[in-house]
Design an enzyme around this catalytic site. Sequence first.
Site, PDB file in Angstrom:
ATOM      1  N   LYS A  13       0.842  -1.203   0.000  1.00 41.31           N
ATOM      2  CA  LYS A  13       0.000   0.000   0.000  1.00 41.31           C
ATOM      3  C   LYS A  13       0.877   1.254   0.000  1.00 41.31           C
ATOM      4  O   LYS A  13       0.692   2.147  -0.815  1.00 41.31           O
ATOM      5  CB  LYS A  13      -0.922   0.033   1.244  1.00 41.31           C
ATOM      6  CG  LYS A  13      -1.852  -1.152   1.374  1.00 41.31           C
ATOM      7  CD  LYS A  13      -2.755  -1.027   2.590  1.00 41.31           C
ATOM      8  CE  LYS A  13      -2.054  -1.015   3.925  1.00 41.31           C
ATOM      9  NZ  LYS A  13      -1.362  -2.271   4.277  1.00 41.31           N
ATOM     10  N   ARG A  88      -9.677   1.131   8.573  1.00 41.90           N
ATOM     11  CA  ARG A  88      -9.280  -0.241   8.903  1.00 41.90           C
ATOM     12  C   ARG A  88     -10.385  -0.996   9.610  1.00 41.90           C
ATOM     13  O   ARG A  88     -10.203  -2.174   9.935  1.00 41.90           O
ATOM     14  CB  ARG A  88      -8.084  -0.184   9.824  1.00 41.90           C
ATOM     15  CG  ARG A  88      -6.745  -0.450   9.152  1.00 41.90           C
ATOM     16  CD  ARG A  88      -5.690  -0.244  10.208  1.00 41.90           C
ATOM     17  NE  ARG A  88      -4.503  -0.999   9.963  1.00 41.90           N
ATOM     18  CZ  ARG A  88      -3.456  -0.511   9.306  1.00 41.90           C
ATOM     19  NH1 ARG A  88      -3.495   0.672   8.764  1.00 41.90           N
ATOM     20  NH2 ARG A  88      -2.381  -1.246   9.184  1.00 41.90           N
ATOM     21  N   ARG A 122      11.926  -5.920   5.496  1.00 41.23           N
ATOM     22  CA  ARG A 122      11.741  -4.486   5.259  1.00 41.23           C
ATOM     23  C   ARG A 122      12.672  -3.659   6.159  1.00 41.23           C
ATOM     24  O   ARG A 122      12.818  -3.937   7.342  1.00 41.23           O
ATOM     25  CB  ARG A 122      10.297  -4.075   5.538  1.00 41.23           C
ATOM     26  CG  ARG A 122      10.103  -2.569   5.441  1.00 41.23           C
ATOM     27  CD  ARG A 122       8.672  -2.142   5.351  1.00 41.23           C
ATOM     28  NE  ARG A 122       7.884  -2.539   6.503  1.00 41.23           N
ATOM     29  CZ  ARG A 122       6.593  -2.285   6.632  1.00 41.23           C
ATOM     30  NH1 ARG A 122       5.952  -1.685   5.650  1.00 41.23           N
ATOM     31  NH2 ARG A 122       5.946  -2.664   7.697  1.00 41.23           N
ATOM     32  N   ARG A 153      11.269  -1.805  11.725  1.00 41.03           N
ATOM     33  CA  ARG A 153      10.145  -1.398  12.566  1.00 41.03           C
ATOM     34  C   ARG A 153       9.922  -2.439  13.660  1.00 41.03           C
ATOM     35  O   ARG A 153      10.042  -3.633  13.406  1.00 41.03           O
ATOM     36  CB  ARG A 153       8.876  -1.274  11.701  1.00 41.03           C
ATOM     37  CG  ARG A 153       8.636   0.119  11.200  1.00 41.03           C
ATOM     38  CD  ARG A 153       7.583   0.204  10.141  1.00 41.03           C
ATOM     39  NE  ARG A 153       6.292  -0.399  10.462  1.00 41.03           N
ATOM     40  CZ  ARG A 153       5.211  -0.300   9.677  1.00 41.03           C
ATOM     41  NH1 ARG A 153       5.290   0.379   8.534  1.00 41.03           N
ATOM     42  NH2 ARG A 153       4.089  -0.878  10.020  1.00 41.03           N
ATOM     43  N   ARG A 164      -0.559  -9.030  13.307  1.00 38.01           N
ATOM     44  CA  ARG A 164      -1.146  -7.981  12.457  1.00 38.01           C
ATOM     45  C   ARG A 164      -1.977  -8.603  11.336  1.00 38.01           C
ATOM     46  O   ARG A 164      -3.018  -8.062  10.947  1.00 38.01           O
ATOM     47  CB  ARG A 164      -0.027  -7.106  11.852  1.00 38.01           C
ATOM     48  CG  ARG A 164       0.577  -6.142  12.875  1.00 38.01           C
ATOM     49  CD  ARG A 164       1.932  -5.633  12.434  1.00 38.01           C
ATOM     50  NE  ARG A 164       1.898  -4.841  11.220  1.00 38.01           N
ATOM     51  CZ  ARG A 164       2.960  -4.638  10.442  1.00 38.01           C
ATOM     52  NH1 ARG A 164       4.134  -5.186  10.740  1.00 38.01           N
ATOM     53  NH2 ARG A 164       2.855  -3.902   9.365  1.00 38.01           N
TER      54      ARG A 164
HETATM   55  P1  AP5 Z   1       4.979  -1.555   1.973  1.00 37.43           P
HETATM   56  O1  AP5 Z   1       4.676  -0.740   0.776  1.00 37.43           O
HETATM   57  O2  AP5 Z   1       5.693  -0.901   3.118  1.00 37.43           O
HETATM   58  O3  AP5 Z   1       3.650  -2.280   2.468  1.00 37.43           O
HETATM   59  P2  AP5 Z   1       2.363  -1.710   3.233  1.00 37.43           P
HETATM   60  O4  AP5 Z   1       1.183  -2.397   2.681  1.00 37.43           O
HETATM   61  O5  AP5 Z   1       2.358  -0.202   3.242  1.00 37.43           O
HETATM   62  O6  AP5 Z   1       2.692  -2.293   4.675  1.00 37.43           O
HETATM   63  P3  AP5 Z   1       2.650  -1.684   6.129  1.00 37.43           P
HETATM   64  O7  AP5 Z   1       3.296  -2.711   7.018  1.00 37.43           O
HETATM   65  O8  AP5 Z   1       3.216  -0.299   6.206  1.00 37.43           O
HETATM   66  O9  AP5 Z   1       1.143  -1.645   6.372  1.00 37.43           O
HETATM   67  P4  AP5 Z   1       0.406  -1.740   7.656  1.00 37.43           P
HETATM   68  O10 AP5 Z   1      -0.944  -1.533   7.128  1.00 37.43           O
HETATM   69  O11 AP5 Z   1       0.553  -2.888   8.554  1.00 37.43           O
HETATM   70  O12 AP5 Z   1       1.129  -0.594   8.520  1.00 37.43           O
HETATM   71  P5  AP5 Z   1       0.704   0.900   8.879  1.00 37.43           P
HETATM   72  O13 AP5 Z   1       1.929   1.693   8.894  1.00 37.43           O
HETATM   73  O14 AP5 Z   1      -0.449   1.346   8.050  1.00 37.43           O
HETATM   74  O15 AP5 Z   1       5.828  -2.840   1.457  1.00 37.43           O
HETATM   75  C1  AP5 Z   1       6.340  -3.806   2.335  1.00 37.43           C
HETATM   76  C2  AP5 Z   1       7.732  -4.279   1.919  1.00 37.43           C
HETATM   77  O16 AP5 Z   1       7.638  -5.117   0.764  1.00 37.43           O
HETATM   78  C3  AP5 Z   1       8.719  -3.168   1.547  1.00 37.43           C
HETATM   79  O17 AP5 Z   1       9.971  -3.493   2.086  1.00 37.43           O
HETATM   80  C4  AP5 Z   1       8.748  -3.215   0.008  1.00 37.43           C
HETATM   81  O18 AP5 Z   1       9.992  -2.741  -0.492  1.00 37.43           O
HETATM   82  C5  AP5 Z   1       8.583  -4.717  -0.247  1.00 37.43           C
HETATM   83  N1  AP5 Z   1       8.034  -5.185  -1.552  1.00 37.43           N
HETATM   84  C6  AP5 Z   1       8.421  -6.282  -2.235  1.00 37.43           C
HETATM   85  N2  AP5 Z   1       7.682  -6.508  -3.315  1.00 37.43           N
HETATM   86  C7  AP5 Z   1       6.782  -5.524  -3.341  1.00 37.43           C
HETATM   87  C8  AP5 Z   1       5.706  -5.221  -4.227  1.00 37.43           C
HETATM   88  N3  AP5 Z   1       5.378  -5.942  -5.303  1.00 37.43           N
HETATM   89  N4  AP5 Z   1       4.970  -4.136  -3.959  1.00 37.43           N
HETATM   90  C9  AP5 Z   1       5.251  -3.370  -2.873  1.00 37.43           C
HETATM   91  N5  AP5 Z   1       6.248  -3.631  -2.009  1.00 37.43           N
HETATM   92  C10 AP5 Z   1       6.999  -4.691  -2.216  1.00 37.43           C
HETATM   93  O19 AP5 Z   1       0.133   0.691  10.351  1.00 37.43           O
HETATM   94  C11 AP5 Z   1       0.973   0.355  11.441  1.00 37.43           C
HETATM   95  C12 AP5 Z   1       0.149   0.299  12.720  1.00 37.43           C
HETATM   96  O20 AP5 Z   1      -0.453   1.588  12.992  1.00 37.43           O
HETATM   97  C13 AP5 Z   1      -1.048  -0.674  12.728  1.00 37.43           C
HETATM   98  O21 AP5 Z   1      -0.647  -1.990  13.036  1.00 37.43           O
HETATM   99  C14 AP5 Z   1      -1.924  -0.036  13.810  1.00 37.43           C
HETATM  100  O22 AP5 Z   1      -1.420  -0.296  15.096  1.00 37.43           O
HETATM  101  C15 AP5 Z   1      -1.762   1.447  13.557  1.00 37.43           C
HETATM  102  N6  AP5 Z   1      -2.751   1.991  12.577  1.00 37.43           N
HETATM  103  C16 AP5 Z   1      -2.476   2.552  11.370  1.00 37.43           C
HETATM  104  N7  AP5 Z   1      -3.602   2.927  10.756  1.00 37.43           N
HETATM  105  C17 AP5 Z   1      -4.628   2.610  11.589  1.00 37.43           C
HETATM  106  C18 AP5 Z   1      -6.036   2.731  11.500  1.00 37.43           C
HETATM  107  N8  AP5 Z   1      -6.645   3.255  10.412  1.00 37.43           N
HETATM  108  N9  AP5 Z   1      -6.784   2.275  12.547  1.00 37.43           N
HETATM  109  C19 AP5 Z   1      -6.199   1.737  13.645  1.00 37.43           C
HETATM  110  N10 AP5 Z   1      -4.876   1.574  13.791  1.00 37.43           N
HETATM  111  C20 AP5 Z   1      -4.087   2.013  12.770  1.00 37.43           C
END
Ligand code: AP5
Length: 208
Positions: A13, A88, A122, A153, A164
């Site tokens: 994402k 979410r 990552r 992280r 997660r």
């Molecule tokens: P990346 O692009 O970083 O993936 P992502 O989907 O953004 O993953 P996140 O772990 O950041 O998402 P998340 O939803 O768990 O975390 P968030 O920060 O929102 O790619 C991942 C890796 O894969 C990279 O190293 C990339 O290089 C690699 N890769 C390899 N192939 C790839 C490809 N084809 N495409 C893309 N990448 C590739 O949330 C963190 C925490 O915050 C949550 O757990 C929660 O506690 C809190 N939080 C955040 N938002 C909310 C909400 N709305 N409500 C409640 N709690 C929330």
Amino acid sequence: MNLIFLGPPGVGKGTHAVRLAEELGIPQISTGDMLRAAMKAGTPLGVEARGYVDNGELVPDDIIIRMVKERLEQPDSQKGFIFDGFPRTVAQAEALEAFTRIDKVLDLEAADEVILRRLTGRRVCADCGSTFHTSVIGDLTVCPKCGGTLIQRKDDQPETIQHRLDVYHQQTEPLIAHYLKRGVLVKTDGGGGVDENYQGVKQALGLA
Ligand code: AP5
């Protein structure tokens, strides 16, 4: 264009939202990034959120909704935005509907095994926030973009990633049916290579 990128942790994402937002000239709004910035700054919100984020739990809906509402009041989001990691829960989606219009919701999909492999490799720059993968950068500890320090992280430890994923399946996946019913859902594969998947993202959104 008001967009939501939906999908499990590590599906890409953030990677694709940053790239597309730059191309479209609209902001990428990541609630995860906003929470991590608040944690780093030690604000009351950051202190409250830390326990949830580090343990892979969702931060309570009321905190997130307030944070997003305030963010949308900034002028840059008037021409459109990409939400990355928000909403979410169905409660967050319903709250959002009360204060803005959503044009399309992109559901990115990948198998849990792919996610586990990706997130354990990552690395994130502590200074500029850029994301890399050890399969590409090896054991580099310095950010290739800004020279900052690359870190893992806290919630990218294997047992927290599994939690997660469980939280995603239980609390976030119901949003797929929610947005399907509203006629705004499109899907694409997030389990392949970055460039190949990015083309799929643009095609699904009718932008390629
Ligand atoms: P990346 O692009 O970083 O993936 P992502 O989907 O953004 O993953 P996140 O772990 O950041 O998402 P998340 O939803 O768990 O975390 P968030 O920060 O929102 O790619 C991942 C890796 O894969 C990279 O190293 C990339 O290089 C690699 N890769 C390899 N192939 C790839 C490809 N084809 N495409 C893309 N990448 C590739 O949330 C963190 C925490 O915050 C949550 O757990 C929660 O506690 C809190 N939080 C955040 N938002 C909310 C909400 N709305 N409500 C409640 N709690 C929330």
